[in-house]
Enzyme design. Sequence first.
Site, PDB file in Angstrom:
ATOM      1  N   ARG A   1      -8.886   0.324  13.108  1.00 11.09           N
ATOM      2  CA  ARG A   1     -10.032   0.288  12.201  1.00 11.09           C
ATOM      3  C   ARG A   1     -10.951  -0.853  12.604  1.00 11.09           C
ATOM      4  O   ARG A   1     -10.522  -1.889  13.092  1.00 11.09           O
ATOM      5  CB  ARG A   1      -9.573   0.080  10.754  1.00 11.09           C
ATOM      6  CG  ARG A   1      -8.997   1.338  10.108  1.00 11.09           C
ATOM      7  CD  ARG A   1      -8.609   1.088   8.656  1.00 11.09           C
ATOM      8  NE  ARG A   1      -7.512   0.173   8.546  1.00 11.09           N
ATOM      9  CZ  ARG A   1      -7.613  -1.122   8.265  1.00 11.09           C
ATOM     10  NH1 ARG A   1      -8.801  -1.673   8.016  1.00 11.09           N
ATOM     11  NH2 ARG A   1      -6.552  -1.886   8.210  1.00 11.09           N
TER      12      ARG A   1
ATOM     13  N   TYR B   1     -10.697   7.048  16.252  1.00 12.89           N
ATOM     14  CA  TYR B   1      -9.427   6.489  15.786  1.00 12.89           C
ATOM     15  C   TYR B   1      -9.186   6.767  14.298  1.00 12.89           C
ATOM     16  O   TYR B   1     -10.071   6.546  13.466  1.00 12.89           O
ATOM     17  CB  TYR B   1      -9.346   4.964  16.036  1.00 12.89           C
ATOM     18  CG  TYR B   1      -8.208   4.372  15.235  1.00 12.89           C
ATOM     19  CD1 TYR B   1      -6.896   4.526  15.672  1.00 12.89           C
ATOM     20  CD2 TYR B   1      -8.427   3.756  14.004  1.00 12.89           C
ATOM     21  CE1 TYR B   1      -5.831   4.064  14.899  1.00 12.89           C
ATOM     22  CE2 TYR B   1      -7.359   3.293  13.227  1.00 12.89           C
ATOM     23  CZ  TYR B   1      -6.068   3.455  13.681  1.00 12.89           C
ATOM     24  OH  TYR B   1      -5.026   3.020  12.909  1.00 12.89           O
TER      25      TYR B   1
ATOM     26  N   LYS C   1      -8.688   6.409   4.307  1.00 13.63           N
ATOM     27  CA  LYS C   1      -9.181   5.158   3.756  1.00 13.63           C
ATOM     28  C   LYS C   1     -10.605   5.322   3.191  1.00 13.63           C
ATOM     29  O   LYS C   1     -10.942   4.748   2.152  1.00 13.63           O
ATOM     30  CB  LYS C   1      -9.144   4.043   4.815  1.00 13.63           C
ATOM     31  CG  LYS C   1      -7.726   3.680   5.271  1.00 13.63           C
ATOM     32  CD  LYS C   1      -6.835   3.484   4.116  1.00 13.63           C
ATOM     33  CE  LYS C   1      -5.473   2.852   4.293  1.00 13.63           C
ATOM     34  NZ  LYS C   1      -4.750   2.743   5.486  1.00 13.63           N
TER      35      LYS C   1
ATOM     36  N   HIS D   1      -4.015   0.853  -2.309  1.00 12.82           N
ATOM     37  CA  HIS D   1      -3.356   0.900  -0.990  1.00 12.82           C
ATOM     38  C   HIS D   1      -1.855   0.679  -1.199  1.00 12.82           C
ATOM     39  O   HIS D   1      -1.320  -0.371  -0.857  1.00 12.82           O
ATOM     40  CB  HIS D   1      -3.965  -0.197  -0.099  1.00 12.82           C
ATOM     41  CG  HIS D   1      -3.596  -0.104   1.347  1.00 12.82           C
ATOM     42  ND1 HIS D   1      -3.682  -1.186   2.199  1.00 12.82           N
ATOM     43  CD2 HIS D   1      -3.167   0.924   2.116  1.00 12.82           C
ATOM     44  CE1 HIS D   1      -3.311  -0.824   3.414  1.00 12.82           C
ATOM     45  NE2 HIS D   1      -2.992   0.437   3.393  1.00 12.82           N
TER      46      HIS D   1
ATOM     47  N   SER E   1      -2.106  -3.560   5.772  1.00 10.43           N
ATOM     48  CA  SER E   1      -1.818  -2.664   6.892  1.00 10.43           C
ATOM     49  C   SER E   1      -0.746  -3.257   7.806  1.00 10.43           C
ATOM     50  O   SER E   1      -0.782  -4.448   8.117  1.00 10.43           O
ATOM     51  CB  SER E   1      -3.095  -2.424   7.686  1.00 10.43           C
ATOM     52  OG  SER E   1      -4.069  -1.878   6.823  1.00 10.43           O
TER      53      SER E   1
ATOM     54  N   CYS F   1       2.338  -3.895   7.233  1.00  9.94           N
ATOM     55  CA  CYS F   1       3.199  -4.895   6.591  1.00  9.94           C
ATOM     56  C   CYS F   1       4.375  -4.257   5.856  1.00  9.94           C
ATOM     57  O   CYS F   1       4.978  -4.878   4.979  1.00  9.94           O
ATOM     58  CB  CYS F   1       2.392  -5.780   5.654  1.00  9.94           C
ATOM     59  SG  CYS F   1       1.283  -6.884   6.557  1.00  9.94           S
TER      60      CYS F   1
ATOM     61  N   ASP G   1       1.201   5.206   1.664  1.00 11.94           N
ATOM     62  CA  ASP G   1      -0.018   4.435   1.967  1.00 11.94           C
ATOM     63  C   ASP G   1      -1.015   4.351   0.810  1.00 11.94           C
ATOM     64  O   ASP G   1      -1.665   3.338   0.652  1.00 11.94           O
ATOM     65  CB  ASP G   1      -0.710   5.049   3.194  1.00 11.94           C
ATOM     66  CG  ASP G   1      -1.691   4.086   3.864  1.00 11.94           C
ATOM     67  OD1 ASP G   1      -1.286   2.935   4.152  1.00 11.94           O
ATOM     68  OD2 ASP G   1      -2.848   4.467   4.091  1.00 11.94           O
TER      69      ASP G   1
ATOM     70  N   ARG H   1       0.356   5.226  16.741  1.00 13.35           N
ATOM     71  CA  ARG H   1       0.686   5.878  15.461  1.00 13.35           C
ATOM     72  C   ARG H   1       1.285   7.252  15.662  1.00 13.35           C
ATOM     73  O   ARG H   1       1.109   7.887  16.703  1.00 13.35           O
ATOM     74  CB  ARG H   1      -0.603   6.033  14.631  1.00 13.35           C
ATOM     75  CG  ARG H   1      -1.294   4.716  14.289  1.00 13.35           C
ATOM     76  CD  ARG H   1      -1.124   4.375  12.843  1.00 13.35           C
ATOM     77  NE  ARG H   1      -1.492   2.993  12.552  1.00 13.35           N
ATOM     78  CZ  ARG H   1      -1.309   2.428  11.361  1.00 13.35           C
ATOM     79  NH1 ARG H   1      -0.801   3.132  10.367  1.00 13.35           N
ATOM     80  NH2 ARG H   1      -1.624   1.164  11.153  1.00 13.35           N
TER      81      ARG H   1
HETATM   82  P1  GTP Z   1      -0.129   0.894   7.560  1.00 15.82           P
HETATM   83  O1  GTP Z   1       0.215   2.287   7.945  1.00 15.82           O
HETATM   84  O2  GTP Z   1      -0.963   0.209   8.584  1.00 15.82           O
HETATM   85  O3  GTP Z   1      -0.748   0.784   6.212  1.00 15.82           O
HETATM   86  O4  GTP Z   1       1.252   0.026   7.637  1.00 15.82           O
HETATM   87  P2  GTP Z   1       2.529  -0.064   6.688  1.00 15.82           P
HETATM   88  O5  GTP Z   1       2.284  -1.044   5.598  1.00 15.82           O
HETATM   89  O6  GTP Z   1       3.013   1.277   6.308  1.00 15.82           O
HETATM   90  O7  GTP Z   1       3.615  -0.778   7.662  1.00 15.82           O
HETATM   91  P3  GTP Z   1       4.932  -0.183   8.350  1.00 15.82           P
HETATM   92  O8  GTP Z   1       5.962   0.203   7.351  1.00 15.82           O
HETATM   93  O9  GTP Z   1       4.535   0.832   9.331  1.00 15.82           O
HETATM   94  O10 GTP Z   1       5.465  -1.481   9.109  1.00 15.82           O
HETATM   95  C1  GTP Z   1       4.701  -2.171  10.051  1.00 15.82           C
HETATM   96  C2  GTP Z   1       5.579  -3.039  10.914  1.00 15.82           C
HETATM   97  O11 GTP Z   1       6.333  -3.953  10.113  1.00 15.82           O
HETATM   98  C3  GTP Z   1       6.585  -2.243  11.738  1.00 15.82           C
HETATM   99  O12 GTP Z   1       6.608  -2.732  13.046  1.00 15.82           O
HETATM  100  C4  GTP Z   1       7.883  -2.494  11.032  1.00 15.82           C
HETATM  101  O13 GTP Z   1       8.972  -2.421  11.913  1.00 15.82           O
HETATM  102  C5  GTP Z   1       7.709  -3.875  10.418  1.00 15.82           C
HETATM  103  N1  GTP Z   1       8.504  -4.021   9.161  1.00 15.82           N
HETATM  104  C6  GTP Z   1       8.505  -3.153   8.121  1.00 15.82           C
HETATM  105  N2  GTP Z   1       9.372  -3.545   7.143  1.00 15.82           N
HETATM  106  C7  GTP Z   1       9.924  -4.704   7.586  1.00 15.82           C
HETATM  107  C8  GTP Z   1      10.883  -5.614   7.015  1.00 15.82           C
HETATM  108  O14 GTP Z   1      11.422  -5.434   5.920  1.00 15.82           O
HETATM  109  N3  GTP Z   1      11.174  -6.732   7.760  1.00 15.82           N
HETATM  110  C9  GTP Z   1      10.603  -6.957   8.978  1.00 15.82           C
HETATM  111  N4  GTP Z   1      10.959  -8.058   9.637  1.00 15.82           N
HETATM  112  N5  GTP Z   1       9.699  -6.109   9.542  1.00 15.82           N
HETATM  113  C10 GTP Z   1       9.358  -5.008   8.856  1.00 15.82           C
HETATM  114  C1  SPV Z   2      -4.011   1.073   7.737  1.00 14.43           C
HETATM  115  O1  SPV Z   2      -4.599   0.479   8.645  1.00 14.43           O
HETATM  116  O2  SPV Z   2      -3.798   0.549   6.612  1.00 14.43           O
HETATM  117  C2  SPV Z   2      -3.492   2.433   7.970  1.00 14.43           C
HETATM  118  C3  SPV Z   2      -3.900   3.129   9.173  1.00 14.43           C
HETATM  119  O3  SPV Z   2      -2.808   2.971   7.119  1.00 14.43           O
HETATM  120  S1  SPV Z   2      -5.550   3.694   9.072  1.00 14.43           S
HETATM  121  O4  SPV Z   2      -5.526   5.091   8.722  1.00 14.43           O
HETATM  122  O5  SPV Z   2      -6.123   3.492  10.382  1.00 14.43           O
HETATM  123  O6  SPV Z   2      -6.268   2.952   8.067  1.00 14.43           O
HETATM  124 MN    MN Z   3      -2.493   1.630   5.324  1.00 16.43          MN
END
Ligand code: GTP
Ligand code: SPV
Ligand code: MN
Length: 586
Positions: free
Chosen positions: A69, A197, A206, A226, A248, A250, A277, A370
């Site tokens: 983004r 993207y 979003k 979110h 994002s 996290c 999400d 992704r």
């Molecule tokens: P968006 O799709 O961007 O909104 O991201 P999201 O909030 O869904 O994050 P996602 O669950 O994909 O995790 C992002 C990264 O954080 C990945 O590389 C995970 O492996 C890492 N991660 C997720 N949960 C944990 C956790 O409990 N501990 C640690 N150390 N890393 C984590």
């Molecule tokens: C984020 O960045 O929080 C995502 C991926 O979930 S996107 O669709 O690119 O916003």
């Molecule tokens: Mn997101």
Amino acid sequence: MTTNASVLAWIDQMKELTNPDTVVYIDGSEAQLEQLRQQAVKTGEMIKLNQEKLPGCYLHRTAVNDVARVEGRTFICARTKEEAGPTNNWMDPKEAYALLYGIAKGAYAGRTMYVIPYSMGPVGSEFSKIGVELTDSIYVVLNMAIMTRVGDAVWEVLGDSTDWVKGLHCKCDIDEEKRYICHFPEDNTIISVNSGYGGNVLLGKKCFALRIASFLGRNEGWMAEHMLILGLEKPNGEIKYIAAAFPSACGKTNLAMLIPPEKYRKLGYKVWCVGDDIAWMRIGEDGRLWAVNPENGFFGVAPGTNEKSNPNALHTTQKDTIFTNVVHNLDDNTVWWEGLDKNPPTNALNWKGEKWDPASGEKGAHPNSRFTAPAKNCPCISPEFENGKGVPISAIVFGGRRAKAAPLVYQSRDWKHGVFVGSVMASETTAAATGAVGVVRHDPMAMIPFCGYNMGDYFAHWLEMGEKLGDKAPKIFNVNWFRLDDEGNFMWPGFGDNMRVLNWILDRCEGKVDAVETPIGYVPHPADIDIDGLDVTEDTLKELLDVDKDVWTAEAADIEEFYKKFDRLPDEMKKQLATLKENLQK
Ligand code: GTP
Ligand code: SPV
Ligand code: MN
């Protein structure tokens, strides 16, 4: 097709503007989608993967300059700058239309205009909303067909209503200098140019479900957040629902699909994923807060996803999935990313499509690579997923990526304090947006990039929702899975073991456990967080739960500085900050 006059008039206007060779209406049929997949493979837009190992799966590579983004080029084009507020980029709507129509002029020449009717939320549900996206990208069509409900059924529900969101996407030349993602909340309109993207171009996500929807929610008395939504089933079969906002990359997808540690599984605990999400939440007839996931799939971060961290996500991506910017394993025509396993392919192409040697030390997959996978593939998808009424929320959880400061978990004293806790969230930036990674920034409610109006008003809206919910309001918590020790290692194992923290959260909601009152809120008694079977010592746990007064005094000063930005900060937030400062001096 549709006979809706407002839709047809707009499509005519956009045809006139973009000058496509042909117009194709997406009807939602598998036959049409399959024909588009074949076409995309022919032109090289997508690579068909090993159909025995990964049936229905494809690989796509974005342009190298177009991998995340672009917050700096994302605009809220409200009538006045003040309406967009201090945390959004603003452009005058007249100027923005002129600029973007200028870029879009003739942009479809020699190309096809795809018309995608889509529903955010189950088609025809009372709380669902309809959008129409025009695009010249098959990749966008195929992603939208996974992420949303598309096709003729949407036209039927729309009828001749004018209540729908316009979305124009033009790939153009993927020119960074002419890339704009513009939102016109007062016109229910989104225009996105020069990107291919995900978050910039899948306009239901979003752009609509957060930026436009948050604006609608404020006006109509509901919330677009979110947030993931999960159901935690207890051994007695009872399911409690939690909504959680993390910035994002996290941990939302990971938490939403959590598999409890073995000991809990044996007892009968289970987690159901409602969404990973976005949550649309409104007050139900019973006065409680009910949440719906408006999406139909997952656009998840690939790196770090593996059989141990998130087996449910991995399983979800084993069929009918589009992978973007991951490694292409040429030996067996499959995909790979950092953190999938310890055996990177040696005969492979990196995310840019270049020959890649894992021994080179360079990453093979883009850190923001992704997968786009259908929700129905998810082994733990909630039976309530298609329920347009949603699920009742017991707890709201905020969280971020903080090496220090934020404890593993704490609870706000009440809703108002909870809004404060959400508003002072800060987190290290990630690869999900362009720019520096690992820099701590304020990200209230994980909505800094996604709030479609003045964020001061957004806080006021949260406060107002709390007033309406009264004693039926969910309890509000904050978590941090990312605290580091002095050697830079994560102190908390995270992933499935986060269940141990969710248990405390629900125990608190049910009034089952006491807590320790600290200047920032209620923290668990260490004995109430189960660390049985973990590599975590009692001392480490104490440290994880520690609220350091000096650190928080600095934090409070930083919040005060951050709050200065806001022209419309509710007095309540100022009061909350004063209380924090007072508490720290006691
Ligand atoms: P968006 O799709 O961007 O909104 O991201 P999201 O909030 O869904 O994050 P996602 O669950 O994909 O995790 C992002 C990264 O954080 C990945 O590389 C995970 O492996 C890492 N991660 C997720 N949960 C944990 C956790 O409990 N501990 C640690 N150390 N890393 C984590
Ligand atoms: C984020 O960045 O929080 C995502 C991926 O979930 S996107 O669709 O690119 O916003
Ligand atoms: Mn997101």
